[in-house]
Design a protein around this motif. Structure first.
Motif, PDB file in Angstrom:
ATOM      1  N   SER A 246      22.870  87.376  46.518  1.00 22.13           N
ATOM      2  CA  SER A 246      23.910  86.782  45.686  1.00 22.13           C
ATOM      3  C   SER A 246      23.418  86.558  44.255  1.00 22.13           C
ATOM      4  O   SER A 246      24.142  86.813  43.282  1.00 22.13           O
ATOM      5  N   VAL A 247      22.195  86.095  44.114  1.00 20.36           N
ATOM      6  CA  VAL A 247      21.611  85.878  42.775  1.00 20.36           C
ATOM      7  C   VAL A 247      21.515  87.200  42.025  1.00 20.36           C
ATOM      8  O   VAL A 247      21.843  87.301  40.836  1.00 20.36           O
ATOM      9  N   LYS A 248      21.081  88.261  42.741  1.00 19.77           N
ATOM     10  CA  LYS A 248      20.937  89.571  42.095  1.00 19.77           C
ATOM     11  C   LYS A 248      22.284  90.102  41.634  1.00 19.77           C
ATOM     12  O   LYS A 248      22.413  90.662  40.537  1.00 19.77           O
ATOM     13  N   GLU A 249      23.312  89.944  42.472  1.00 18.46           N
ATOM     14  CA  GLU A 249      24.638  90.445  42.117  1.00 18.46           C
ATOM     15  C   GLU A 249      25.248  89.688  40.937  1.00 18.46           C
ATOM     16  O   GLU A 249      26.046  90.238  40.180  1.00 18.46           O
ATOM     17  N   ARG A 250      24.904  88.416  40.810  1.00 17.82           N
ATOM     18  CA  ARG A 250      25.520  87.583  39.782  1.00 17.82           C
ATOM     19  C   ARG A 250      24.569  87.300  38.611  1.00 17.82           C
ATOM     20  O   ARG A 250      24.719  86.314  37.894  1.00 17.82           O
ATOM     21  N   THR A 251      23.593  88.174  38.453  1.00 17.63           N
ATOM     22  CA  THR A 251      22.625  87.980  37.357  1.00 17.63           C
ATOM     23  C   THR A 251      23.316  87.945  36.001  1.00 17.63           C
ATOM     24  O   THR A 251      23.021  87.102  35.148  1.00 17.63           O
ATOM     25  N   GLY A 252      24.257  88.879  35.788  1.00 12.01           N
ATOM     26  CA  GLY A 252      24.967  88.922  34.518  1.00 12.01           C
ATOM     27  C   GLY A 252      25.759  87.646  34.271  1.00 12.01           C
ATOM     28  O   GLY A 252      25.770  87.108  33.149  1.00 12.01           O
ATOM     29  N   MET A 253      26.431  87.149  35.301  1.00  8.39           N
ATOM     30  CA  MET A 253      27.206  85.914  35.174  1.00  8.39           C
ATOM     31  C   MET A 253      26.293  84.743  34.830  1.00  8.39           C
ATOM     32  O   MET A 253      26.646  83.877  34.016  1.00  8.39           O
ATOM     33  N   ILE A 254      25.101  84.731  35.460  1.00 10.68           N
ATOM     34  CA  ILE A 254      24.139  83.661  35.154  1.00 10.68           C
ATOM     35  C   ILE A 254      23.735  83.725  33.685  1.00 10.68           C
ATOM     36  O   ILE A 254      23.649  82.703  32.982  1.00 10.68           O
ATOM     37  N   GLY A 255      23.504  84.957  33.194  1.00  9.62           N
ATOM     38  CA  GLY A 255      23.127  85.125  31.792  1.00  9.62           C
ATOM     39  C   GLY A 255      24.213  84.632  30.851  1.00  9.62           C
ATOM     40  O   GLY A 255      23.929  83.965  29.839  1.00  9.62           O
ATOM     41  N   ILE A 256      25.470  84.950  31.177  1.00 11.40           N
ATOM     42  CA  ILE A 256      26.588  84.501  30.331  1.00 11.40           C
ATOM     43  C   ILE A 256      26.692  82.980  30.345  1.00 11.40           C
ATOM     44  O   ILE A 256      26.875  82.338  29.301  1.00 11.40           O
ATOM     45  N   GLN A 257      26.572  82.387  31.544  1.00  8.39           N
ATOM     46  CA  GLN A 257      26.653  80.925  31.659  1.00  8.39           C
ATOM     47  C   GLN A 257      25.564  80.247  30.838  1.00  8.39           C
ATOM     48  O   GLN A 257      25.820  79.263  30.130  1.00  8.39           O
ATOM     49  N   LYS A 258      24.359  80.788  30.910  1.00  9.16           N
ATOM     50  CA  LYS A 258      23.247  80.178  30.169  1.00  9.16           C
ATOM     51  C   LYS A 258      23.398  80.372  28.662  1.00  9.16           C
ATOM     52  O   LYS A 258      23.039  79.507  27.858  1.00  9.16           O
ATOM     53  N   SER A 259      23.939  81.532  28.284  1.00 10.91           N
ATOM     54  CA  SER A 259      24.141  81.772  26.850  1.00 10.91           C
ATOM     55  C   SER A 259      25.222  80.867  26.279  1.00 10.91           C
ATOM     56  O   SER A 259      25.240  80.598  25.073  1.00 10.91           O
ATOM     57  N   LEU A 260      26.138  80.406  27.149  1.00 10.98           N
ATOM     58  CA  LEU A 260      27.190  79.479  26.724  1.00 10.98           C
ATOM     59  C   LEU A 260      26.749  78.015  26.815  1.00 10.98           C
ATOM     60  O   LEU A 260      27.561  77.115  26.597  1.00 10.98           O
ATOM     61  N   GLY A 261      25.480  77.811  27.168  1.00  9.33           N
ATOM     62  CA  GLY A 261      24.949  76.450  27.146  1.00  9.33           C
ATOM     63  C   GLY A 261      24.723  75.808  28.499  1.00  9.33           C
ATOM     64  O   GLY A 261      24.390  74.615  28.573  1.00  9.33           O
ATOM     65  N   ALA A 262      24.916  76.564  29.596  1.00 12.01           N
ATOM     66  CA  ALA A 262      24.697  75.989  30.934  1.00 12.01           C
ATOM     67  C   ALA A 262      23.217  75.637  31.115  1.00 12.01           C
ATOM     68  O   ALA A 262      22.340  76.435  30.792  1.00 12.01           O
ATOM     69  N   LYS A 263      22.952  74.463  31.590  1.00  9.54           N
ATOM     70  CA  LYS A 263      21.577  74.009  31.802  1.00  9.54           C
ATOM     71  C   LYS A 263      21.012  74.605  33.088  1.00  9.54           C
ATOM     72  O   LYS A 263      21.748  75.049  33.980  1.00  9.54           O
ATOM     73  N   ARG A 264      19.675  74.579  33.165  1.00 12.68           N
ATOM     74  CA  ARG A 264      19.009  75.110  34.352  1.00 12.68           C
ATOM     75  C   ARG A 264      19.442  74.377  35.617  1.00 12.68           C
ATOM     76  O   ARG A 264      19.650  74.986  36.672  1.00 12.68           O
ATOM     77  N   TYR A 265      19.541  73.050  35.515  1.00 10.89           N
ATOM     78  CA  TYR A 265      19.877  72.278  36.711  1.00 10.89           C
ATOM     79  C   TYR A 265      21.275  72.606  37.217  1.00 10.89           C
ATOM     80  O   TYR A 265      21.566  72.507  38.398  1.00 10.89           O
ATOM     81  N   PHE A 266      22.192  73.017  36.288  1.00 12.79           N
ATOM     82  CA  PHE A 266      23.534  73.401  36.720  1.00 12.79           C
ATOM     83  C   PHE A 266      23.494  74.693  37.531  1.00 12.79           C
ATOM     84  O   PHE A 266      24.152  74.823  38.578  1.00 12.79           O
ATOM     85  N   ILE A 267      22.718  75.667  37.052  1.00 12.93           N
ATOM     86  CA  ILE A 267      22.565  76.931  37.785  1.00 12.93           C
ATOM     87  C   ILE A 267      21.901  76.668  39.139  1.00 12.93           C
ATOM     88  O   ILE A 267      22.318  77.203  40.173  1.00 12.93           O
ATOM     89  N   LEU A 268      20.867  75.844  39.094  1.00 13.38           N
ATOM     90  CA  LEU A 268      20.165  75.488  40.339  1.00 13.38           C
ATOM     91  C   LEU A 268      21.129  74.837  41.321  1.00 13.38           C
ATOM     92  O   LEU A 268      21.196  75.210  42.505  1.00 13.38           O
ATOM     93  N   LEU A 269      21.896  73.869  40.830  1.00 12.35           N
ATOM     94  CA  LEU A 269      22.838  73.143  41.687  1.00 12.35           C
ATOM     95  C   LEU A 269      23.929  74.065  42.208  1.00 12.35           C
ATOM     96  O   LEU A 269      24.363  73.944  43.362  1.00 12.35           O
ATOM     97  N   GLN A 270      24.347  74.983  41.384  1.00 14.15           N
ATOM     98  CA  GLN A 270      25.416  75.909  41.766  1.00 14.15           C
ATOM     99  C   GLN A 270      25.021  76.739  42.990  1.00 14.15           C
ATOM    100  O   GLN A 270      25.761  76.814  43.977  1.00 14.15           O
ATOM    101  N   PHE A 271      23.852  77.357  42.942  1.00 11.87           N
ATOM    102  CA  PHE A 271      23.419  78.214  44.050  1.00 11.87           C
ATOM    103  C   PHE A 271      22.946  77.385  45.250  1.00 11.87           C
ATOM    104  O   PHE A 271      23.148  77.788  46.398  1.00 11.87           O
ATOM    105  N   LEU A 272      22.340  76.229  44.969  1.00 12.04           N
ATOM    106  CA  LEU A 272      21.899  75.371  46.069  1.00 12.04           C
ATOM    107  C   LEU A 272      23.102  74.835  46.837  1.00 12.04           C
ATOM    108  O   LEU A 272      23.077  74.752  48.075  1.00 12.04           O
TER     109      LEU A 272
END
Length: 415
Positions: free
Chosen positions: A315-341
């Protein structure tokens, strides 16, 4: 509030992701479902069996002490041949104890003749148990009569040829017809039926009266050796209200030693048994079974955990691009972590819930067929807690990996 909002958004995104990948979600759920089903079904079955056994033991009487030749629990360096040389309990000893003991409410004598054939004209019951009892047996043992009455004092003391039938014996010999007043034969002797014991069902410790007939011991002793090893004679002593079992045991021990004229340094040549001994043994046995079942179930759920971890990496591999967009828009690491967890935990808990539902269905089917398999709240909470824990453990590393991705590299990888 911000934390709750993040968690809620993560849960929504998790469900959306699971809905998009239905086959992957199903396969992941299947692994956890089987694992939780394995471990909770074992605990539920063990709880049911333990409850049945302890219920049967409690029916023997928690405030009753059994004076016997053999102990219910062996231990120490006492050699087995000394147990074998002990004399059996006798009626005269019971009568003497009645006069000596001050802490006992009632005494009863009891012995068994197993494998007997009971006849009524051309009908017969094979492998029946003839239980020989003194009059106070009804004051100590737990049973109800569905027909007729118990022995009178005169019938017990004088040894009348009367009998009380267990429910299965009555059913075979008389079906739905009244049994009271009819004559049956046991060991070639005629016995007049005066009562029928209500059906009790199977007992885990063998104390059910269903396949038994009760007869006065003073009748049976005229033609049977009631102190035979095969008949397992015993004395039942019931404590008075407010008297502890230990106090009764101490008094019985002193009086039995006096009756058998044992010297101060001589070992007891009798056993004083109480249901607490059986309860302790049963608890230890079922604790061991639970541990073994838990280990087996743990490996089952561990396999499901590896499945979730693998799915989350995909799932992480498939959504790598989405993760990049979210982070470029200011998403924090803990949000990404919480999202997948959260996605991992939701997936695992859903699998756990389905596993618990399967156990619940089986428990309903078991109860329909007369087996006790109660799904307790503690086992439900255990199943959900285990599945949530597996979700956290399985999803943490994939989620951590996603949170550490460089936004530029992630977007480029997607392209």
């Amino acid at each position: 509030m911000v934390a709750l909002k993040l968690i809620w958004e993560s849960i929504i995104m998790a469900f959306n992701a699971l809905a998009v990948n239905k086959l992957r979600t199903f396969l992941s759920l299947l692994g956890i479902t089987i694992g939780i089903f394995a471990i909770i079904s074992v605990f539920t079955a063990v709880d049911g069996m333990e409850s049945d056994v302890k219920g049967s033991i409690e029916s023997l009487g928690s405030n009753v002490i059994y004076v016997q030749k053999w102990p219910w629990e062996f231990g120490g360096d006492y050699p087995w041949w000394k147990y074998y040389q002990r004399p059996q309990a006798g009626i005269k000893e019971m009568e003497q104890l009645q006069h000596l003991n001050t802490l006992s409410k009632d005494f009863a004598f009891m012995a068994w003749a197993q494998g007997q054939t009971i006849k009524y004209y051309n009908l017969s019951v094979e492998n029946c148990e003839v239980t020989l009892v003194s009059h106070s047996y009804a004051n100590i043992a737990s049973f109800n009569l569905s027909e007729g009455r118990y022995f009178t004092d005169i019938e017990s003391e004088s040894g009348y040829n009367v009998a009380i039938l267990g429910a299965d014996v009555k059913k075979i010999l008389f079906e739905d017809r009244p049994a009271e007043g009819k004559y049956i034969k046991a060991r070639g002797r005629k016995l007049r039926v005066i009562g029928v014991i209500s059906r009790e069902g199977e007992s885990m410790v063998g104390d059910s009266h269903d396949n038994t007939i009760l007869v006065p011991v003073n009748f049976a002793r005229k033609f049977m050796d009631i102190r035979s090893e095969n008949m397992g004679p015993l004395i039942m002593a019931k404590a008075k209200d407010g008297v502890s079992n230990q106090a009764l045991i101490d008094e019985l021990r002193g009086n039995m030693r006096a009756l058998r004229r044992l010297r101060p340094l001589e070992d007891d040549n009798f056993a004083l048994n109480e249901t607490k001994l059986l309860t302790t043994q049963v608890t230890s046995m079922f604790n061991f079974i639970s541990v073994v079942g838990g280990v087996i179930g743990f490996f089952s759920i561990l396999v499901g955990g590896f499945g979730i971890a693998n799915i989350m990496f995909v799932s992480v591999k498939e959504r790598t691009g989405m993760i990049g967009i979210q982070k470029s828009l200011g998403a924090k690491r803990y949000f990404i972590l919480l999202q997948f967890l959260t996605e991992s935990v939701v997936l695992s808990v859903l699998g756990g819930i389905f596993g618990i539902l399967l156990v619940y269905i089986i428990s309903l089917l078991a109860s329909h067929f007369g087996y006790s398999m109660p799904l307790t709240l503690s086992n439900i909470l255990l199943g959900i807690s285990l599945s949530a824990s597996i979700g956290i453990l399985s999803g943490f590393f994939p989620a951590y990996t996603a949170s550490r991705l460089d936004p530029v590299e992630a977007i480029r990888a997607n392209g």
